[in-house]
Design a protein around this motif. Structure first.
Motif, short mmCIF file in Angstrom:
data_model
loop_
_atom_site.label_atom_id
_atom_site.label_comp_id
_atom_site.label_asym_id
_atom_site.label_seq_id
_atom_site.Cartn_x
_atom_site.Cartn_y
_atom_site.Cartn_z
N ASP A 233 0.83 -1.22 0.00
CA ASP A 233 0.00 0.00 0.00
C ASP A 233 0.85 1.26 0.00
OD1 ASP A 233 -2.74 -1.21 0.25
OD2 ASP A 233 -1.72 -2.15 1.93
N MET A 234 2.18 1.09 -0.06
CA MET A 234 3.13 2.18 -0.05
C MET A 234 2.83 3.20 1.04
SD MET A 234 5.74 1.82 -1.66
CE MET A 234 6.71 3.25 -2.07
N LYS A 235 3.08 2.78 2.28
CA LYS A 235 2.91 3.73 3.38
C LYS A 235 3.99 3.51 4.42
CE LYS A 235 -0.30 0.91 6.03
NZ LYS A 235 -1.58 0.81 6.67
N TYR A 236 4.30 4.59 5.13
CA TYR A 236 5.25 4.49 6.23
C TYR A 236 4.57 3.80 7.40
CZ TYR A 236 8.19 8.04 3.97
OH TYR A 236 8.99 8.74 3.12
N LEU A 237 5.37 3.05 8.17
CA LEU A 237 4.85 2.41 9.37
C LEU A 237 5.44 3.12 10.57
CD1 LEU A 237 5.26 -1.21 8.05
CD2 LEU A 237 3.08 -0.08 8.54
N ASP A 238 4.58 3.68 11.39
CA ASP A 238 5.07 4.53 12.48
C ASP A 238 5.83 3.78 13.57
OD1 ASP A 238 4.47 6.94 11.36
OD2 ASP A 238 2.39 6.93 12.10
N ALA A 239 5.68 2.46 13.61
CA ALA A 239 6.44 1.68 14.60
C ALA A 239 7.94 1.68 14.26
CB ALA A 239 5.92 0.25 14.64
N PHE A 240 8.25 2.00 13.00
CA PHE A 240 9.64 1.97 12.55
C PHE A 240 10.16 3.39 12.33
CE2 PHE A 240 7.78 -2.00 11.18
CZ PHE A 240 8.77 -2.93 11.41
N HIS A 241 11.48 3.53 12.37
CA HIS A 241 12.05 4.79 11.93
C HIS A 241 11.90 4.85 10.42
CE1 HIS A 241 14.49 8.31 11.49
NE2 HIS A 241 14.96 7.71 10.42
N HIS A 242 11.45 5.98 9.87
CA HIS A 242 11.34 6.12 8.42
C HIS A 242 11.57 7.57 8.03
CE1 HIS A 242 7.49 8.12 8.90
NE2 HIS A 242 7.10 7.16 9.70
N SER A 243 11.69 7.82 6.72
CA SER A 243 11.90 9.17 6.22
C SER A 243 10.61 9.96 6.29
CB SER A 243 12.35 9.10 4.76
OG SER A 243 12.26 10.36 4.16
N GLY A 244 10.71 11.25 6.42
CA GLY A 244 9.52 12.08 6.43
C GLY A 244 9.14 12.56 5.02
N LYS A 245 9.94 12.16 4.03
CA LYS A 245 9.68 12.63 2.65
C LYS A 245 8.47 11.92 2.05
CE LYS A 245 13.97 14.67 1.54
NZ LYS A 245 13.70 16.05 1.97
N ASP A 246 8.06 12.36 0.87
CA ASP A 246 6.96 11.76 0.13
C ASP A 246 7.19 10.23 0.03
OD1 ASP A 246 5.13 10.90 -1.70
OD2 ASP A 246 5.88 12.11 -3.37
N VAL A 247 6.24 9.45 0.55
CA VAL A 247 6.43 7.99 0.60
C VAL A 247 6.56 7.40 -0.80
CG1 VAL A 247 3.96 7.38 0.67
CG2 VAL A 247 5.65 5.88 1.76
N GLY A 248 6.03 8.11 -1.80
CA GLY A 248 6.15 7.66 -3.19
C GLY A 248 7.58 7.58 -3.66
N LYS A 249 8.45 8.36 -3.03
CA LYS A 249 9.87 8.33 -3.38
C LYS A 249 10.58 7.15 -2.73
CE LYS A 249 10.15 13.06 -4.60
NZ LYS A 249 9.59 13.11 -5.95
N ALA A 250 9.95 6.57 -1.69
CA ALA A 250 10.44 5.34 -1.04
C ALA A 250 11.87 5.42 -0.53
CB ALA A 250 10.27 4.15 -1.98
N CYS A 251 12.31 6.64 -0.16
CA CYS A 251 13.69 6.80 0.28
C CYS A 251 13.77 6.77 1.81
CB CYS A 251 14.25 8.11 -0.25
SG CYS A 251 13.30 9.52 0.31
N SER A 252 14.98 6.76 2.34
CA SER A 252 15.16 6.80 3.79
C SER A 252 16.37 7.64 4.16
CB SER A 252 15.34 5.40 4.36
OG SER A 252 15.63 5.49 5.74
N ASP A 253 16.23 8.41 5.24
CA ASP A 253 17.38 9.20 5.73
C ASP A 253 18.34 8.33 6.54
OD1 ASP A 253 15.89 8.82 8.00
OD2 ASP A 253 15.57 10.94 8.43
N MET A 254 18.07 7.03 6.61
CA MET A 254 19.04 6.11 7.23
C MET A 254 20.20 5.87 6.27
SD MET A 254 16.27 3.51 8.89
CE MET A 254 17.34 2.10 9.16
N TYR A 255 20.00 6.24 4.99
CA TYR A 255 21.03 6.05 3.97
C TYR A 255 21.22 7.37 3.24
CZ TYR A 255 18.88 1.75 5.21
OH TYR A 255 18.33 0.75 5.94
N MET A 256 22.25 8.12 3.66
CA MET A 256 22.48 9.44 3.09
C MET A 256 23.69 9.40 2.16
SD MET A 256 20.08 11.25 4.45
CE MET A 256 20.65 12.80 3.78
N LEU A 257 23.50 9.93 0.96
CA LEU A 257 24.62 10.09 0.04
C LEU A 257 25.07 11.54 0.13
CD1 LEU A 257 26.23 8.62 -2.30
CD2 LEU A 257 24.76 9.94 -3.83
N HIS A 258 26.31 11.75 0.50
CA HIS A 258 26.87 13.10 0.60
C HIS A 258 27.82 13.34 -0.57
CE1 HIS A 258 25.18 13.22 4.61
NE2 HIS A 258 25.86 12.13 4.95
#
Ligand SMILES: *Cc1c(COP(=O)(O)O)cnc(C)c1O
Length: 367
Positions: A233-258
């Protein structure tokens, strides 16, 4: 820093793994953590192990060799090649299988090494990748009996997989059909099947909806604890740490490219001259937005494709990419950016996969 860096948040990975394990355990489901996106990264394997998940899976045998140093139980996800049997027995405690000739070879080699190798026998419930076809019951039964007879093997369980080749969703129907096959096999073979491995992270939607077919007691999961996303259903699960960005992008701030800025200027948004094709032989069209401030970054398509990363600063947008360069529009950014500064991106699953594979990205960890 002379290379783009991939920064992985191990603390959040550990927390997510712990949440996942407990959540599934509450429903009688055991979980195997899939580390394959990190390409045999020992630190991420250790992080999920610290979260309490003891069995870790990789799709490549050479990566199992690396993660074994953590002391975890190892599983090979891609069915073994006949040409790698010796290493499979050496480095994998468990492997996914469907070919009798391969299982015969695994048994012979396990005997040579004085081991018992565990087999998760794959059943294809419709997605059309690995596994014995679900309608071929006699073939499934004969293979279970073969595993029981082979002296170097033990049956770990029956497994199935969804959403990989055929886009087939895990449903109550195919879950119950899988369960039914397992029950029939138990009756007809007299073999107790310990693990019924119902799928990967996409199966979580059944639990989320409260319609999990009781009796299915195992999952092989990466994406859920890695991204905190329920992928059906492409949604964030609040029990987990997740990105605050648009869920459609399916990205995570746990993996940052600098990535570092190597040139900074203001240029027109439409190229000047007669237009042909770009570096990838593609014709392009441009919309005139006037003259804009832009930065050239030192990473390109061969590191992480633009469609698989999202600038952390919402005011920055990607203009385009070539093999070794990424162009970003920074006109609207509030940051006082200059040459040598860093522009950061969150990665999606494919972006993370690519960043972990390329020699052009350096890994760093946040503990
Ligand atoms: C990749 C894979 C998984 C895990 O998939 P996720 O989407 O990361 O949860 C499970 N089983 C098999 C056979 C796989 O190849």
């Amino acid at each position: 820093m002379y290379m783009p860096t991939l920064e992985i948040d191990l603390k959040k990975l550990t927390e997510n793994a712990r949440v996942e394990k407990e959540m599934l355990a509450a429903h009688g489901i055991e979980v195997m953590a899939v580390n394959k996106v990190f390409d045999g990264c020992i630190e991420t394997a250790q992080a999920v192990l610290d979260g309490g998940i003891n069995v870790i899976a990789e799709s490549r045998t050479y990566n199992l060799k690396k993660i074994r140093a953590t002391g975890c139980t190892t599983c090979l996800l891609r069915s073994p090649s006949l040409s790698e049997i010796e290493d499979v027995v050496r480095y994998a405690d468990i492997s996914l299988n469907s070919e009798p000739v391969v299982m015969q070879a695994l048994s012979d080699e396990a005997q040579r090494q004085g081991k018992i190798h565990q087999v998760l026998l794959m059943i294809d419930m419709g997605d059309l990748r690995e596994g014995i076809w679900f309608a071929h019951y006699e073939q499934i039964l004969a293979t279970v009996k073969l595993i029981e007879e082979l002296p170097g093997l033990a049956l770990y369980g029956l497994g199935t997989n969804f959403n990989c080749y055929g886009t087939v969703l895990p449903t109550v129907k195919n879950g119950e059909d899988f369960l039914e096959i397992a029950k029939r096999i138990e009756t007809d073979s007299g073999v107790k099947i310990e693990h019924l491995s119902a799928g990967n992270c996409t199966s979580y939607h059944l639990l989320d909806k409260g319609i999990w077919p009781a009796g299915l007691n195992h999952l092989r999961i990466g994406g859920l604890h890695e991204f905190g996303i329920e992928y059906v259903d492409m949604k964030y699960l609040d029990a987990f740490h997740h990105s605050g960005k648009d869920v459609g992008k399916a990205c995570s701030d746990m993996y940052m490219l600098h990535a570092e800025i190597i040139e900074l200027n203001s240029k027109p948004t439409v190229p000047v001259g007669e237009l042909g094709v770009d570096a990838f032989l593609q014709p392009k069209s441009f919309t005139d937005h006037g003259t804009r401030k832009r930065a050239l970054l030192a990473f390109g398509r061969q590191d992480v494709p633009a469609e698989n990363c999202v600038p952390q600063d919402d005011a920055i947008s990607v203009l385009g990419q070539t093999s070794d360069h990424t162009l970003v529009d920074i006109e609207d950014s509030q940051q006082p950016l200059k040459v040598g500064d860093i522009v950061s991106f969150e990665l999606d699953y494919t972006g993370l996969l690519m960043a972990c594979q390329t020699r052009g990205v350096q890994r760093r960890f946040k503990y």
